[in-house]
Enzyme design. Structure first.
Site, short mmCIF file in Angstrom:
data_model
loop_
_atom_site.label_atom_id
_atom_site.label_comp_id
_atom_site.label_asym_id
_atom_site.label_seq_id
_atom_site.Cartn_x
_atom_site.Cartn_y
_atom_site.Cartn_z
N GLU A 95 69.15 32.71 58.66
CA GLU A 95 68.90 31.87 59.83
C GLU A 95 69.74 30.59 59.85
O GLU A 95 69.21 29.48 59.85
CB GLU A 95 67.40 31.56 59.93
CG GLU A 95 66.58 32.81 60.16
CD GLU A 95 65.12 32.56 60.55
OE1 GLU A 95 64.69 31.39 60.54
OE2 GLU A 95 64.43 33.55 60.86
N GLU A 110 64.08 40.34 59.60
CA GLU A 110 62.78 39.68 59.64
C GLU A 110 62.18 39.90 61.02
O GLU A 110 62.87 39.72 62.03
CB GLU A 110 62.86 38.16 59.41
CG GLU A 110 63.05 37.71 57.99
CD GLU A 110 62.95 36.19 57.84
OE1 GLU A 110 62.20 35.56 58.64
OE2 GLU A 110 63.61 35.65 56.96
#
Length: 527
Positions: free
Chosen positions: A166, A317
């Site tokens: 991320e 995820e």
């Protein structure tokens, strides 16, 4: 709700992308016996093949050290130690569980970093870009060479290598988008220089973002990219949920914290409260406070699939809620979301990774309460939650998915059906993005059959089945769950196969059920 299944309905092969991988906390946890016991169970009972976690290069893994880290003596800076020994121990443990690593290359060893920027979590982790490209590339090449020497090229070549986590979120990356793209280039080229058969990918951004510009960057500079990875949560507190053809939100968004004035009174009324009470006050559960679309994952995954231009697409995820400590993380709302989202995306995604398999997890430290709103499929003591049983149902599904038509999963009671090995399975779920108190809805399923089935059984997740949170609360929410209590809790709340009363008349099997909000029923008809 009425569902009518006719003879000779078309089927397509079911893609169980949710079995590709599962998420975890950070690397050092894989040195714990209880973590490994749960991981092995997840592999054996849920069929999940890989595990992904952050921080294999964290300083707590002692990868790159200087003597000055131990004693700040004159000249101690020049004495260095590079060791991948702990990483080897972690990967040995994962392989011994029957699984394989999904390698997330993170975070930055502090002695290779351009600054001392840290991620905002309990275990730390340096999130700065490298201070020197050549130094970082050499480090990566040594790491890959170590893995090949230890496990052999054929083994390592079947592990996906993902660059960072991320980078669009300030918690995980202290650089810019352009700096991340540069990091990806340096890292991917370094990996390929050692073994060009190893698969490398990214950008692993939140909210399905950055894929278009990442692909353009890699094509322009002829940078190797073997797969696209992305993340998606429905109730995301930082990145938000995008649903446009662009999905290119810039920058590292700041968390939506209360303003300074509100912070002065943030904990008013919690004078005798716990640390968990404080976390919940700071980060309220948006999935219960806002109206969040239940199909954002499906919409975004379809867009990203186009942007990936034929490359394998991994959602490394995903889950219903990205807010740690949310009470609803322990409820069957997450189970119902997982079922619907998994089935809605099964024709789009090549592999995915639920976040995460256990509450043995310490982004905000490891909370002592057995049910504290952790992301895990299991509590830290190993009690399976509703979402664990939902994934177990999905694991049991036969490989032929009947084509029920568009919108079958979007009705008040969603439906999917499967066939194979002499079985017909009907999965019903009443998924809502909030835990609502609503009357039960009736469902009736009619199935055309040439003869009466040999047997019919059901498995269900509802208020009384597959719902350990309810029983734990009835016990007074004990913080310390003794081994005997754990055994009793699992025994009382596990999902069992139950015989079903059914009707068979005039060549039709008739099944009936009543579903509350976020209930799940799986009927199995043995032909």
């Amino acid at each position: 709700m009425e569902l009518y299944l006719k003879k000779e309905m078309k089927t397509k092969r079911l893609n169980k992308h949710w079995q590709y991988c599962v998420g975890s906390g950070h690397a050092t946890l894989a040195l714990r016996a209880d973590y490994l016991e749960q991981l092995k169970q997840v592999h054996e009972e849920l069929g999940i093949e890989r595990v992904r976690f952050h921080g294999i290069f964290n300083d707590d893994m002692q990868v790159f050290m200087k003597y000055s880290d131990l004693m700040p003596l004159p000249g101690a800076e020049q004495l260095t130690q590079l060791s991948f020994r702990k990483i080897g121990m972690v990967y040995d443990n994962i392989l011994a569980c029957g699984m394989k690593p999904y390698v997330e290359l993170s975070f930055m060893p502090k002695h290779l970093a351009s600054s001392d920027a840290k991620c905002g979590f309990y275990y730390g982790g340096c999130i700065a870009p490298p201070r020197d490209d050549a130094e970082w590339a050499d480090f990566i090449k040594k790491f890959v060479s170590y893995l090949i020497d230890r496990y052999g090229a054929e083994e390592v070549e079947c592990w996906p290598f993902e660059v960072w986590n991320e980078p669009d979120v300030f918690v995980f990356w202290a650089g810019t988008k352009e700096q991340y793209f540069h990091l990806y280039e340096v890292t991917a080229r370094a990996v390929k220089e050692v073994d060009d058969k190893i698969r490398v990918g990214g950008p692993a951004a939140s909210g399905s973002k950055w894929i278009g510009s990442f692909m353009a960057f890699c094509k322009e500079r002829q940078i190797p990219v073997d797969f696209i990875s992305s993340h998606q949560y429905a109730g995301d507190p930082i990145g938000g949920v995008e649903a446009s053809e662009d999905l290119e939100a810039e920058g590292n968004p700041q968390a939506e914290l209360p303003d300074a004035k509100a912070m002065e009174h943030l904990f008013d009324g919690l004078e005798n409260g716990s640390v968990l009470d404080g976390v919940r006050r700071l980060m309220p559960d948006k999935s219960e406070l806002m109206d969040i679309a239940g199909d954002g994952f499906r919409q975004n995954a379809a867009i990203v699939k186009k942007q990936a231009e034929g490359l394998p697409l991994y959602y490394s995820e995903w889950n219903e809620n990205a807010i740690f400590s949310a009470y609803t993380n322990d409820t069957r709302k997450v189970a119902a979301y997982i079922v619907k989202a998994a089935l809605d995306t099964e024709k789009i995604i090549d592999g995915s990774s639920i976040w995460c398999f256990s509450d043995i997890f310490e982004e905000f430290s490891e909370f002592p309460q057995e049910f504290h709103g952790g992301f895990g499929l299991m509590t830290h003591s190993g009690v399976p939650k509703s979402q664990y049983y939902a994934l177990k149902m999905l694991a049991e599904l036969e490989d032929g998915r009947l084509e029920l038509g568009e919108g079958a999963t979007d009705e008040e009671i969603g439906a999917a059906a499967f066939t194979g090995n002499g079985k017909l399975q009907i999965l019903l779920f009443r998924q809502k993005m909030k835990n609502l108190d609503m009357p039960k809805e009736k469902a009736k399923v009619r199935v055309e059959l040439d003869q009466e089935p040999q047997s019919v059984f059901q498995e269900r997740i509802d208020e009384e089945h597959g719902n350990p949170l309810k029983v734990w609360e009835e016990w007074g929410s004990p913080e310390d769950l003794k081994p005997g209590d754990k055994k009793t809790l699992i025994s009382r709340t596990k999902v069992e196969k139950e015989a079903v009363v059914y009707r068979y008349e005039e060549g039709r099997l008739v099944l009936e059920a009543e579903l509350g909000v976020n209930d799940i029923y799986l009927f199995t008809v043995c032909l």
